[in-house]
Design a protein around this motif. Sequence first.
Motif, PDB file in Angstrom:
ATOM      1  N   GLY A   4       0.476  -1.235   0.161  1.00 12.26           N
ATOM      2  CA  GLY A   4       0.200   0.062  -0.305  1.00 12.26           C
ATOM      3  C   GLY A   4       0.723   0.790  -0.415  1.00 12.26           C
ATOM      4  N   LEU A   5       0.275   2.446  -0.794  1.00 13.27           N
ATOM      5  CA  LEU A   5       0.782   3.577  -0.445  1.00 13.27           C
ATOM      6  C   LEU A   5      -0.555   4.340   0.354  1.00 13.27           C
ATOM      7  N   CYS A   6       0.342   5.701   1.044  1.00 13.57           N
ATOM      8  CA  CYS A   6      -0.203   6.654   2.203  1.00 13.57           C
ATOM      9  C   CYS A   6       0.415   7.976   1.441  1.00 13.57           C
ATOM     10  N   LEU A   7      -0.375   8.707   1.288  1.00 15.10           N
ATOM     11  CA  LEU A   7      -0.247   9.864   1.224  1.00 15.10           C
ATOM     12  C   LEU A   7      -0.813  10.968   2.985  1.00 15.10           C
ATOM     13  N   ALA A   8      -0.165  11.598   3.109  1.00 17.39           N
ATOM     14  CA  ALA A   8      -1.034  12.021   4.407  1.00 17.39           C
ATOM     15  C   ALA A   8      -0.113  13.466   4.438  1.00 17.39           C
ATOM     16  N   SER A   9      -1.114  14.252   5.362  1.00 15.70           N
ATOM     17  CA  SER A   9      -1.416  15.880   5.536  1.00 15.70           C
ATOM     18  C   SER A   9      -1.063  16.213   7.059  1.00 15.70           C
ATOM     19  N   PHE A  10       0.174  16.422   7.455  1.00 14.64           N
ATOM     20  CA  PHE A  10       0.740  17.032   8.658  1.00 14.64           C
ATOM     21  C   PHE A  10      -0.425  18.460   9.222  1.00 14.64           C
ATOM     22  N   SER A  11      -1.322  18.289   8.905  1.00 17.63           N
ATOM     23  CA  SER A  11      -2.119  19.836   9.640  1.00 17.63           C
ATOM     24  C   SER A  11      -3.585  19.034   9.990  1.00 17.63           C
ATOM     25  N   GLU A  12      -4.318  19.140  11.174  1.00 16.73           N
ATOM     26  CA  GLU A  12      -5.337  19.270  11.255  1.00 16.73           C
ATOM     27  C   GLU A  12      -6.365  20.197  10.759  1.00 16.73           C
ATOM     28  N   ASN A  13      -5.962  21.123   9.945  1.00 17.14           N
ATOM     29  CA  ASN A  13      -6.922  21.800   8.848  1.00 17.14           C
ATOM     30  C   ASN A  13      -7.227  20.648   7.828  1.00 17.14           C
ATOM     31  N   SER A  14      -6.435  19.648   7.459  1.00 18.02           N
ATOM     32  CA  SER A  14      -6.315  18.570   6.116  1.00 18.02           C
ATOM     33  C   SER A  14      -7.773  18.372   6.185  1.00 18.02           C
ATOM     34  N   THR A  15      -8.738  18.352   4.629  1.00 17.71           N
ATOM     35  CA  THR A  15      -9.244  17.702   4.418  1.00 17.71           C
ATOM     36  C   THR A  15      -9.072  16.534   3.317  1.00 17.71           C
ATOM     37  N   ALA A  16      -9.994  16.268   2.572  1.00 18.44           N
ATOM     38  CA  ALA A  16      -9.282  15.033   1.482  1.00 18.44           C
ATOM     39  C   ALA A  16     -10.850  15.404   0.689  1.00 18.44           C
ATOM     40  N   ARG A  32     -16.434  27.127  -5.292  1.00 22.98           N
ATOM     41  CA  ARG A  32     -17.418  27.476  -4.627  1.00 22.98           C
ATOM     42  C   ARG A  32     -17.342  27.205  -3.263  1.00 22.98           C
ATOM     43  N   GLU A  33     -16.386  26.330  -2.366  1.00 24.70           N
ATOM     44  CA  GLU A  33     -16.297  26.232  -0.796  1.00 24.70           C
ATOM     45  C   GLU A  33     -14.717  25.864  -0.711  1.00 24.70           C
ATOM     46  N   TYR A  34     -15.098  26.569   0.631  1.00 26.06           N
ATOM     47  CA  TYR A  34     -14.104  26.832   1.712  1.00 26.06           C
ATOM     48  C   TYR A  34     -14.362  26.878   2.890  1.00 26.06           C
ATOM     49  N   PRO A  35     -13.789  26.395   2.791  1.00 26.79           N
ATOM     50  CA  PRO A  35     -12.308  25.648   3.038  1.00 26.79           C
ATOM     51  C   PRO A  35     -12.994  24.363   2.294  1.00 26.79           C
ATOM     52  N   LEU A  36     -12.407  23.682   0.794  1.00 26.70           N
ATOM     53  CA  LEU A  36     -12.846  22.166   0.487  1.00 26.70           C
ATOM     54  C   LEU A  36     -13.431  20.866   1.910  1.00 26.70           C
ATOM     55  N   PRO A  37     -14.449  20.462   1.442  1.00 29.10           N
ATOM     56  CA  PRO A  37     -15.124  19.837   2.611  1.00 29.10           C
ATOM     57  C   PRO A  37     -14.225  18.382   1.847  1.00 29.10           C
ATOM     58  N   GLU A  38     -14.472  17.651   3.452  1.00 31.92           N
ATOM     59  CA  GLU A  38     -14.382  16.269   3.519  1.00 31.92           C
ATOM     60  C   GLU A  38     -14.964  15.837   2.454  1.00 31.92           C
TER      61      GLU A  38
END
Length: 643
Positions: A4-16, A32-38
């Motif tokens: 497997g691969l894992c892409l991670a963001s080191f921030s609590e503000n992260s969304t995917a 149109r949407e800020y921040p980009l929703p999960e």
Amino acid sequence: TTGGLCLASFSENSTAYLGWEHPHPYYERCLREYPLPEYDDTAGRNGRNPATGALRADPRCFVTLGTHATLGRRDTALRHTFALAWHFPNNYAKAAKSIAAGYLEDASFPGNAAGGPAAGPSAATRGGPPLEGHFYSDHFDSAEAVARYAQQERTRLHDESTAFHRTFFDSSLPIHVLDQINSQLNTLRTSTWLTRTRMFGVLEGLGPDRSYAGIATTDVAMYGQIAVSLLFPGLDRMTVDLWSKFQNANGSVIHSVSCNSTTPNPRELDGTRLDMPGQYVFMTLRAALWSGDRAYLEKLWPHAKAALAYVLRERDRNGDRLPDMEGIMCSYDNFPMFGVSPYVVTQWLAAVSLALVTARRLGDTSFISEYTSFLEQGRATLERTTWNGGYFTLSSEPDPKDPAGQAGCLADQIIGDGAARQLGLPPIVDPEKTGAALRTILRLNYHPDQGLRNCQWPGDAFLHPVDRDCWVDQANTCWTGVELNFAAQLYYAGLNEQAEEIIRNVDARHRTWGMYWDHQEFGGHYFRPLSALAIPNAFLGLSYDGETLRIAPARPLPVGRWCALLPGATATFFRTATGARFEIKIGVFRVTALEFSVGLSDAPSLADTDARLLAHTHTNGTCRLEFEPHTRLSAGATITIEG
């Protein structure tokens, strides 16, 4: 099934945004949407085949991972960290192309009764290659676990990773020298092989789509393995153990390992190359002595003796106690050499010299009694048969097809003498002849518009003529690993300006070619140029035999500071206006005595030391500090001497 691969963001503000298939809805959301929703739309991208009912996935299934922040008018940048981690545990051994149906092991051979391949058909021939795995699987069970570890330990990992870089470049050596040495370290990242079965080695060469040869190629390792020995001594011992595991019953050694820890390739076991027994013995005993582990030394000693005995028993046709070349049978696999070859013999004598040191440590009096005369006799034979007044000729006997060929001037004709200096062994070659040979090599082989050629002959106007049927022109070729190793020899001999010119030439031409990180020989990212890691210690005249660390440069040191590479540790040596200071910056280093021959006054005083000192003497310009045996000097330890 593969990992497997894992892409991670080191921030609590992260969304995917998971599963977007077309850029239109994705762009609309970003606008149109800020921040980009999960948002998870993967279900909309998956379905079933209406005819078969089988699950299917749209290949266009993209993922966006990000964080958000608002920048003020004066803000110029957003700093953020992402990590890409992977975990692919199903790493199978590479099956050798010519693995025979069964590799028979002689259980009576020292050290092979346990731990070697079982007699009879190997795992590879029974049902496919065995699972080797990756070493990292001992510590992590998923790519996500790796990413979380990186996030949690980020500060420590960053600090430890950059500490070496800071220490290495905090040096008075010219910047082009430091840059060129540092550039070779990329090979340790691109080309190393480390498995759960504790198989480690550096690939000999690497191309865009495949590797060249195997790992831990013995003759090439004689140049490049010094980087592993100094920076990762534990991995160095893994390679030594691998070579020893595959040693033949008659004492001959394997040429290369086919990324398979259970089954060697028979073609790599034929033992034809005559430089390899000496190379194996030297690198094996170097690793064992530098480990400070007597039990490990005792384990490997029978293997080293067997390799030496093999040469004297089967490869010394005239009884002069030296290996006799009979054609093409060394790392220069396009060079026929006959009789005494300085390239082969100096490495052999370095191995014998180091074996005698080992025998004294272990109390092997019978070995000392037998081999002491071989060393002195061999040095005399080497000079008598190949020294022509300016350099050591390619070999002592003529090639039947090219009688003039024996007069060739090989760039690394006395490579064994340079290797011996790493451990403070007595010179293999008379120092005056060493200096003369090095200067002749520079005159004949070095061409500023090309570099240091492997071999040239007196009378060559430019290129040495090569037979049109020659499969590769090694004579007129520059091998970076040879050039950088030669530069280290020049430093040990005090030819500093010449060493820096050779390194400058290598550095400049690879920058010009746009191949700074990818030195070519047999494939790219070649193993041999890791010989560059011998250069910092060579400048300092540094040697270490597992007990005594000596710093004895060939030329007086000016006021300055230099990085010293030690097995498992990195230090800085300072020459101050009034004395000297030695600081361990990274790691732990075992030492029993320190010797500094750097022009201190007749009666220097010990201003400071963090270790318990047993004796402090000054004789003939050398300051010697003696500690309890194998004293551990850890990062932060400092020894200061005032002249």
